[in-house]
Design a protein around this motif. Structure first.
Motif, PDB file in Angstrom:
ATOM      1  N   GLN A 203       0.813  -1.210   0.000  1.00  0.00           N
ATOM      2  CA  GLN A 203       0.000   0.000   0.000  1.00  0.00           C
ATOM      3  C   GLN A 203       0.851   1.267   0.000  1.00  0.00           C
ATOM      4  OE1 GLN A 203      -3.124   0.354  -0.556  1.00  0.00           O
ATOM      5  NE2 GLN A 203      -3.546  -1.806  -0.579  1.00  0.00           N
TER       6      GLN A 203
ATOM      7  N   GLY B 260      -1.927   4.232  -1.593  1.00  0.00           N
ATOM      8  CA  GLY B 260      -2.825   4.306  -0.450  1.00  0.00           C
ATOM      9  C   GLY B 260      -2.060   4.189   0.837  1.00  0.00           C
TER      10      GLY B 260
ATOM     11  N   GLY C 232      -7.557   0.625   5.613  1.00  0.00           N
ATOM     12  CA  GLY C 232      -8.581   0.404   4.599  1.00  0.00           C
ATOM     13  C   GLY C 232      -9.943   0.186   5.228  1.00  0.00           C
TER      14      GLY C 232
ATOM     15  N   LYS D  50      -6.297   2.703  -4.878  1.00  0.00           N
ATOM     16  CA  LYS D  50      -6.300   2.644  -3.423  1.00  0.00           C
ATOM     17  C   LYS D  50      -7.255   1.555  -2.943  1.00  0.00           C
ATOM     18  CE  LYS D  50      -5.183   7.503  -2.817  1.00  0.00           C
ATOM     19  NZ  LYS D  50      -5.523   8.745  -2.121  1.00  0.00           N
TER      20      LYS D  50
ATOM     21  N   TYR E  52     -11.172   0.508   0.596  1.00  0.00           N
ATOM     22  CA  TYR E  52     -10.514   1.700   0.098  1.00  0.00           C
ATOM     23  C   TYR E  52      -9.497   2.130   1.146  1.00  0.00           C
ATOM     24  CZ  TYR E  52      -9.699   6.486  -1.416  1.00  0.00           C
ATOM     25  OH  TYR E  52      -9.107   7.657  -1.828  1.00  0.00           O
ATOM     26  N   TYR E  53      -8.240   2.427   0.722  1.00  0.00           N
ATOM     27  CA  TYR E  53      -7.174   2.763   1.660  1.00  0.00           C
ATOM     28  C   TYR E  53      -6.910   4.258   1.727  1.00  0.00           C
ATOM     29  CZ  TYR E  53      -6.179  -2.009   2.654  1.00  0.00           C
ATOM     30  OH  TYR E  53      -6.305  -3.282   3.103  1.00  0.00           O
TER      31      TYR E  53
END
Length: 159
Positions: A27, A32, A36, A128, A157-158
């Motif tokens: 990540q 991102g 998350g 992300k 979603y990060y």
């Protein structure tokens, strides 16, 4: 432990993990951050949160509702270890496994159990987002000792 105490503990742990400076290698490539948030669909269905500690381990939390056999609220927290799979042309793919606990709030009795999550986590390149699928054997400890299971497909979603 009552529900409000459990939620307080989960919020404190999540806050600590948000402030953690470590990033997961997968990540931290500019796509991102290490936290998350998303959804999981399955048994149960709800919200999924994952906080990476480094490129090998993470904490995962869920708050979900069972629409099937037991109309109930499910809360869980897991510690996960990841083994990255070589040879993936795009993105990053890991097999993960871990240990955790769950609390099922149902009428008339709440249930407490130990979770052993097994899954695959795919990090989508240049985004992300990640996708995951998992199967979770569960040993219920209270009020009765028996075996159970959960399974989910999800996206996060990060930040």
């Amino acid at each position: 432990m009552n529900t409000s105490k459990l939620l307080s503990v989960l919020l404190i742990i999540t806050g600590f993990l948000i402030l953690s400076p470590n990033k997961a290698t997968a990540q931290a490539n500019g796509n991102g951050g290490n936290l998350g948030i998303g959804v999981m669909l399955g048994e149960p269905t709800g919200i999924s949160i994952k906080a990476w500690n480094n490129n090998r381990n993470a904490f995962a939390f869920g708050a979900a509702w069972s629409f099937g056999r037991n109309d109930a609220i499910h809360l869980h927290g897991d510690y996960l270890l990841h083994s990255w799979i070589d040879g993936v042309e795009e993105g990053d793919l890991a097999f993960y496994y871990g240990i955790g606990g769950r609390l099922v709030l149902s009428d008339p009795d709440a249930r407490i159990g130990v979770r052993v999550p097994l899954g695959l986590n795919y990090i989508i390149p240049n985004s992300k987002l990640d996708l995951f699928v998992e199967a979770v054997p569960i040993l219920n400890l209270a009020p009765d000792t028996d075996f159970d299971g959960n399974g989910a497909l999800g996206i996060r979603y990060y930040f």
